[in-house]
Design an enzyme around this catalytic site. Structure first.
Site, PDB file in Angstrom:
ATOM      1  N   GLU A 125       0.828  -1.219   0.000  1.00 33.49           N
ATOM      2  CA  GLU A 125       0.000   0.000   0.000  1.00 33.49           C
ATOM      3  C   GLU A 125       0.862   1.269   0.000  1.00 33.49           C
ATOM      4  O   GLU A 125       0.363   2.347   0.339  1.00 33.49           O
ATOM      5  CB  GLU A 125      -0.951   0.016   1.212  1.00 33.49           C
ATOM      6  CG  GLU A 125      -1.880  -1.172   1.327  1.00 33.49           C
ATOM      7  CD  GLU A 125      -2.899  -1.328   0.201  1.00 33.49           C
ATOM      8  OE1 GLU A 125      -2.881  -0.517  -0.750  1.00 33.49           O
ATOM      9  OE2 GLU A 125      -3.695  -2.269   0.268  1.00 33.49           O
ATOM     10  N   HIS A 148      -2.586   2.462   8.554  1.00 26.97           N
ATOM     11  CA  HIS A 148      -3.720   1.725   7.974  1.00 26.97           C
ATOM     12  C   HIS A 148      -3.958   0.465   8.796  1.00 26.97           C
ATOM     13  O   HIS A 148      -3.014  -0.206   9.205  1.00 26.97           O
ATOM     14  CB  HIS A 148      -3.421   1.368   6.521  1.00 26.97           C
ATOM     15  CG  HIS A 148      -4.346   0.350   5.947  1.00 26.97           C
ATOM     16  ND1 HIS A 148      -5.698   0.578   5.789  1.00 26.97           N
ATOM     17  CD2 HIS A 148      -4.129  -0.916   5.509  1.00 26.97           C
ATOM     18  CE1 HIS A 148      -6.254  -0.503   5.263  1.00 26.97           C
ATOM     19  NE2 HIS A 148      -5.330  -1.425   5.098  1.00 26.97           N
ATOM     20  N   HIS A 150      -7.230  -2.750  10.086  1.00 26.65           N
ATOM     21  CA  HIS A 150      -8.495  -3.451   9.814  1.00 26.65           C
ATOM     22  C   HIS A 150      -9.300  -3.613  11.103  1.00 26.65           C
ATOM     23  O   HIS A 150      -9.587  -4.742  11.504  1.00 26.65           O
ATOM     24  CB  HIS A 150      -8.216  -4.843   9.221  1.00 26.65           C
ATOM     25  CG  HIS A 150      -7.394  -4.852   7.964  1.00 26.65           C
ATOM     26  ND1 HIS A 150      -6.781  -5.982   7.481  1.00 26.65           N
ATOM     27  CD2 HIS A 150      -7.103  -3.864   7.081  1.00 26.65           C
ATOM     28  CE1 HIS A 150      -6.130  -5.696   6.344  1.00 26.65           C
ATOM     29  NE2 HIS A 150      -6.307  -4.413   6.096  1.00 26.65           N
ATOM     30  N   GLU A 178     -17.201  11.573  22.689  1.00 29.95           N
ATOM     31  CA  GLU A 178     -15.797  11.804  22.328  1.00 29.95           C
ATOM     32  C   GLU A 178     -15.615  11.987  20.825  1.00 29.95           C
ATOM     33  O   GLU A 178     -14.633  12.610  20.382  1.00 29.95           O
ATOM     34  CB  GLU A 178     -14.935  10.610  22.765  1.00 29.95           C
ATOM     35  CG  GLU A 178     -14.613  10.573  24.229  1.00 29.95           C
ATOM     36  CD  GLU A 178     -13.915  11.825  24.704  1.00 29.95           C
ATOM     37  OE1 GLU A 178     -12.811  12.093  24.213  1.00 29.95           O
ATOM     38  OE2 GLU A 178     -14.489  12.555  25.533  1.00 29.95           O
ATOM     39  N   HIS A 219     -12.901  -3.126   3.909  1.00 30.39           N
ATOM     40  CA  HIS A 219     -11.464  -3.403   4.048  1.00 30.39           C
ATOM     41  C   HIS A 219     -10.891  -2.868   5.366  1.00 30.39           C
ATOM     42  O   HIS A 219     -10.421  -3.647   6.196  1.00 30.39           O
ATOM     43  CB  HIS A 219     -10.719  -2.799   2.840  1.00 30.39           C
ATOM     44  CG  HIS A 219      -9.250  -3.035   2.856  1.00 30.39           C
ATOM     45  ND1 HIS A 219      -8.527  -3.423   1.756  1.00 30.39           N
ATOM     46  CD2 HIS A 219      -8.336  -2.927   3.857  1.00 30.39           C
ATOM     47  CE1 HIS A 219      -7.262  -3.570   2.080  1.00 30.39           C
ATOM     48  NE2 HIS A 219      -7.115  -3.268   3.350  1.00 30.39           N
TER      49      HIS A 219
HETATM   50  O1  2HA Z   1      -0.712  -4.946   4.072  1.00 30.85           O
HETATM   51  O2  2HA Z   1      -3.598  -4.306   4.911  1.00 30.85           O
HETATM   52  O3  2HA Z   1      -4.266  -3.322   2.591  1.00 30.85           O
HETATM   53  C1  2HA Z   1      -1.895  -5.663   4.091  1.00 30.85           C
HETATM   54  C2  2HA Z   1      -3.014  -4.756   3.953  1.00 30.85           C
HETATM   55  C3  2HA Z   1      -3.398  -4.375   2.592  1.00 30.85           C
HETATM   56 ZN    ZN Z   2      -5.468  -3.392   4.519  1.00 26.73          ZN
END
Ligand code: 2HA
Ligand code: ZN
Length: 279
Positions: A125, A148, A150, A178, A219
């Site tokens: 990414e 980033h 998940h 908050e 995602h």
């Molecule tokens: O690196 O999260 O978006 C693995 C991820 C791809």
């Molecule tokens: Zn990801």
């Protein structure tokens, strides 16, 4: 007598900025946000700080970036590796992280100075990260970090809500007092797209001109900030709020935060809330 001056360097793996990456990735793994190789982080570093720990003239290898990051030429980054697990960063930072400078005529190469010790490279990414750095720096000179992840409840909430930034932000703000205080600028949202491409990088960066938080539907989420705490804290607050939302979704919600209280918080904290949410 030998008068040659030998500059000695500190231990890179224990430099404060590497320690912070080790701690943050370990926290994110334990929170259950970053399964397997999920998630990636990039942080801009100062040359003066970095050169206490390594020789910035010693390039180990150069790695093509896949696009031109011209605006970032000469800038230094520490970035998680592709295919690497957040779970493993702390015990082997030199394999799971890398430090490089953006180089080449048009900013098309990463000049590796440390890390990716098994011959690996930066996260898939990287386009989204570097393009987001460029976008955030254009609106905030203090910006340094793109993170980033998940996070479970955030992705679950996104799956049951319309892809609508105003609507999604409103649902978050009305679930936790908050939320408006931490992210008055709201959450940007992209539809479900193929990840790991320049295209999603460009779309993310476009959102980053307005938002510090950008959701990738089905995602995960991106958070940015002037340091790791700030980027992490943004994602953490969205995730906590999304958890509250999901734990109460489907019930008869007797108490949701009234608009008057949200307006009161905005006034108290001198915030400029995302337009269209409270009007
Ligand atoms: O690196 O999260 O978006 C693995 C991820 C791809
Ligand atoms: Zn990801």
């Amino acid at each position: 007598m030998n008068t040659e001056i030998v500059k000695t360097f500190g231990d890179v793996a224990n430099a404060p900025f590497v320690k912070e990456m080790r701690e943050t990735t370990a926290n994110m793994y334990r929170l259950g946000w970053d399964e397997r190789n999920g998630g990636n982080i990039s942080m801009m570093l100062n040359e003066s700080e970095l050169s206490k720990y390594l020789d910035v003239n010693k390039v180990i290898r150069t790695i093509p970036i896949g696009f031109n990051a011209k605006e970032l030429i000469g800038k230094y980054f520490i970035v998680t590796g592709t295919g690497k697990y957040f779970k493993n960063v702390d015990k082997d930072p030199e394999t799971n992280l890398g430090i490089f400078r953006i180089g080449g005529e048009n900013g098309e190469t990463a000049e590796l100075l440390w890390g990716y010790a098994d011959g690996g490279k930066f996260t898939s990414e990287l386009p989204a990260h570097l393009m987001s750095h460029i976008a955030r720096l254009s609106v905030d000179a203090e910006h340094r970090v793109v993170l980033h992840s998940h996070p479970t409840y955030t992705i679950a909430m996104n799956a049951i809500c319309p892809i609508d930034e105003i609507d999604f932000t409103r649902r978050l703000w009305k679930s936790n007092t908050e939320a408006i205080v931490v992210f008055p600028d709201g959450v940007g949202i992209l539809p479900c797209m193929v990840c790991g491409t320049n295209l999603i990088g460009e779309a993310t960066a476009e959102k980053m001109k307005k938002f510090r938080l950008v959701m990738w539907t089905n995602h995960g989420i991106y958070g940015t900030g002037k340091n790791l705490d700030e980027a992490f804290g943004l994602v953490e607050t969205v995730e906590k709020t999304a958890q509250l939302y999901m734990l109460t979704a489907g019930f008869d919600n007797v108490n949701v935060i009234p608009d008057e209280v949200l307006k009161g918080l905005a006034e108290l904290w001198n915030l400029s809330p995302l337009e269209g949410v409270l009007d």
